[in-house]
Design a protein around this motif. Structure first.
Motif, PDB file in Angstrom:
ATOM      1  N   UNK A  17       0.831  -1.206   0.000  1.00  0.00           N
ATOM      2  CA  UNK A  17       0.000   0.000   0.000  1.00  0.00           C
ATOM      3  C   UNK A  17       0.866   1.256   0.000  1.00  0.00           C
ATOM      4  N   UNK A  18       1.936   1.259   0.769  1.00  0.00           N
ATOM      5  CA  UNK A  18       2.832   2.420   0.790  1.00  0.00           C
ATOM      6  C   UNK A  18       3.486   2.610  -0.579  1.00  0.00           C
ATOM      7  N   UNK A  19       3.863   1.522  -1.198  1.00  0.00           N
ATOM      8  CA  UNK A  19       4.463   1.610  -2.538  1.00  0.00           C
ATOM      9  C   UNK A  19       3.462   2.209  -3.533  1.00  0.00           C
ATOM     10  N   UNK A  20       2.209   1.775  -3.436  1.00  0.00           N
ATOM     11  CA  UNK A  20       1.175   2.331  -4.310  1.00  0.00           C
ATOM     12  C   UNK A  20       0.994   3.821  -4.058  1.00  0.00           C
ATOM     13  N   UNK A  21       1.022   4.239  -2.793  1.00  0.00           N
ATOM     14  CA  UNK A  21       0.888   5.658  -2.457  1.00  0.00           C
ATOM     15  C   UNK A  21       2.043   6.469  -3.033  1.00  0.00           C
ATOM     16  N   UNK A  22       3.246   5.918  -2.982  1.00  0.00           N
ATOM     17  CA  UNK A  22       4.407   6.609  -3.543  1.00  0.00           C
ATOM     18  C   UNK A  22       4.279   6.739  -5.062  1.00  0.00           C
ATOM     19  N   UNK A  23       3.816   5.692  -5.714  1.00  0.00           N
ATOM     20  CA  UNK A  23       3.638   5.750  -7.165  1.00  0.00           C
ATOM     21  C   UNK A  23       2.553   6.760  -7.539  1.00  0.00           C
ATOM     22  N   UNK A  24       1.472   6.807  -6.774  1.00  0.00           N
ATOM     23  CA  UNK A  24       0.416   7.786  -7.040  1.00  0.00           C
ATOM     24  C   UNK A  24       0.937   9.207  -6.855  1.00  0.00           C
ATOM     25  N   UNK A  25       1.733   9.409  -5.806  1.00  0.00           N
ATOM     26  CA  UNK A  25       2.329  10.723  -5.572  1.00  0.00           C
ATOM     27  C   UNK A  25       3.235  11.113  -6.729  1.00  0.00           C
ATOM     28  N   UNK A  26       4.090  10.179  -7.142  1.00  0.00           N
ATOM     29  CA  UNK A  26       5.012  10.452  -8.253  1.00  0.00           C
ATOM     30  C   UNK A  26       4.260  10.751  -9.537  1.00  0.00           C
ATOM     31  N   UNK A  27       3.209   9.995  -9.791  1.00  0.00           N
ATOM     32  CA  UNK A  27       2.437  10.191 -11.021  1.00  0.00           C
ATOM     33  C   UNK A  27       1.890  11.612 -11.086  1.00  0.00           C
ATOM     34  N   UNK A  28       1.303  12.069  -9.990  1.00  0.00           N
ATOM     35  CA  UNK A  28       0.758  13.419  -9.982  1.00  0.00           C
ATOM     36  C   UNK A  28       1.829  14.485 -10.119  1.00  0.00           C
ATOM     37  N   UNK A  29       2.940  14.311  -9.421  1.00  0.00           N
ATOM     38  CA  UNK A  29       4.016  15.309  -9.460  1.00  0.00           C
ATOM     39  C   UNK A  29       4.718  15.328 -10.814  1.00  0.00           C
ATOM     40  N   UNK A  30       5.035  14.153 -11.355  1.00  0.00           N
ATOM     41  CA  UNK A  30       5.702  14.107 -12.657  1.00  0.00           C
ATOM     42  C   UNK A  30       4.816  14.731 -13.734  1.00  0.00           C
ATOM     43  N   UNK A  31       3.517  14.421 -13.681  1.00  0.00           N
ATOM     44  CA  UNK A  31       2.606  14.966 -14.691  1.00  0.00           C
ATOM     45  C   UNK A  31       2.510  16.472 -14.590  1.00  0.00           C
ATOM     46  N   UNK A  32       2.501  16.985 -13.380  1.00  0.00           N
ATOM     47  CA  UNK A  32       2.318  18.432 -13.195  1.00  0.00           C
ATOM     48  C   UNK A  32       3.590  19.230 -13.439  1.00  0.00           C
ATOM     49  N   UNK A  33       4.724  18.731 -12.923  1.00  0.00           N
ATOM     50  CA  UNK A  33       5.948  19.535 -12.948  1.00  0.00           C
ATOM     51  C   UNK A  33       7.020  18.998 -13.893  1.00  0.00           C
ATOM     52  N   UNK A  34       6.896  17.756 -14.320  1.00  0.00           N
ATOM     53  CA  UNK A  34       7.940  17.138 -15.127  1.00  0.00           C
ATOM     54  C   UNK A  34       8.902  16.360 -14.254  1.00  0.00           C
ATOM     55  N   UNK A  35       9.413  15.265 -14.791  1.00  0.00           N
ATOM     56  CA  UNK A  35      10.289  14.372 -14.036  1.00  0.00           C
ATOM     57  C   UNK A  35      11.485  15.092 -13.438  1.00  0.00           C
ATOM     58  N   UNK A  36      12.133  15.923 -14.220  1.00  0.00           N
ATOM     59  CA  UNK A  36      13.387  16.527 -13.781  1.00  0.00           C
ATOM     60  C   UNK A  36      13.202  17.563 -12.680  1.00  0.00           C
ATOM     61  N   UNK A  37      12.024  18.117 -12.555  1.00  0.00           N
ATOM     62  CA  UNK A  37      11.775  19.147 -11.537  1.00  0.00           C
ATOM     63  C   UNK A  37      11.367  18.552 -10.189  1.00  0.00           C
TER      64      UNK A  37
END
Length: 198
Positions: A17-37
């Motif tokens: 569940x924690x791994x899923x939460x981290x992936x969901x967090x990353x998905x939202x952040x990468x989509x909004x700001x870009x991977x490198x940011x």
């Protein structure tokens, strides 16, 4: 005698569940700001854990991106193969593929954005895996399109599949401004019309 429950199983479930939460967090952040940011600590913060705790689940930010993009490419490829293996008539198979891909596009617009913008940030091996899975997915679709439209060459069917994906993958962004139900209905209807399976 008292029987103990939970233990290792509950710990594994909590870890997943924690791994899923981290992936969901990353998905939202990468989509909004870009991977490198985005920093690994930002991903942890979005999931409610400290930066160092993220390393218990992912060795690097690139590993997070790899799981997102290789994961969704594997999902699409496997889903397409499963639908085709059901052995329905070609038009029914193509309609089912359209619904499957439309569902993906409507529920995962963030992954589409990340794929478009940040695929080159993947390590070489993972990027090759994504490309290979995508080619196989397109080839499987093109075979069904050619079965429905035998007048088309395999190359022409492939072009139609790419054109359809371009339309379907870009349309869900409209759901921010239009009612999602309208977008979903019209997206499926347009996709079916484009491939002649109304």
């Amino acid at each position: 005698m008292t029987t103990r429950t939970g233990g290792a199983g509950s710990r594994e479930a909590a870890k997943a569940e924690r791994r899923r939460q981290l992936l969901d967090s990353a998905k939202g952040l990468f989509a909004r700001y870009g991977f490198r940011a985005v920093r690994l600590g930002d991903i942890g913060q979005g999931a409610g854990v400290s930066g160092p705790a993220v390393y218990r689940h992912f060795a690097s930010k690139e590993a997070v991106l790899s799981e997102l993009l290789v994961g969704i490419s594997t999902y699409l490829h496997s889903g397409g193969e499963r639908i085709i293996a059901e052995g329905r008539p070609p038009r029914e198979t193509l309609a089912a593929l359209i619904d499957f891909h439309a569902d993906f596009a409507l529920t995962e617009p963030e992954l589409i954005r990340i794929q478009d913008r940040d695929l080159d940030a993947l390590p070489d091996a993972e990027r090759r895996s994504v490309r290979r899975l995508q080619r196989q997915y397109v080839t499987a679709w093109a075979g069904v399109v050619a079965d429905v439209h035998p007048e088309l060459s395999q190359e022409a069917a492939t072009v139609r599949v790419h054109a359809l994906f371009g339309m379907v993958n870009s349309t869900p962004h409209l759901s921010r401004r239009l009612p999602p139900a309208v977008v979903a209905q019209q997206l499926r209807a347009s996709a079916r019309a484009a491939l002649g399976v109304e």
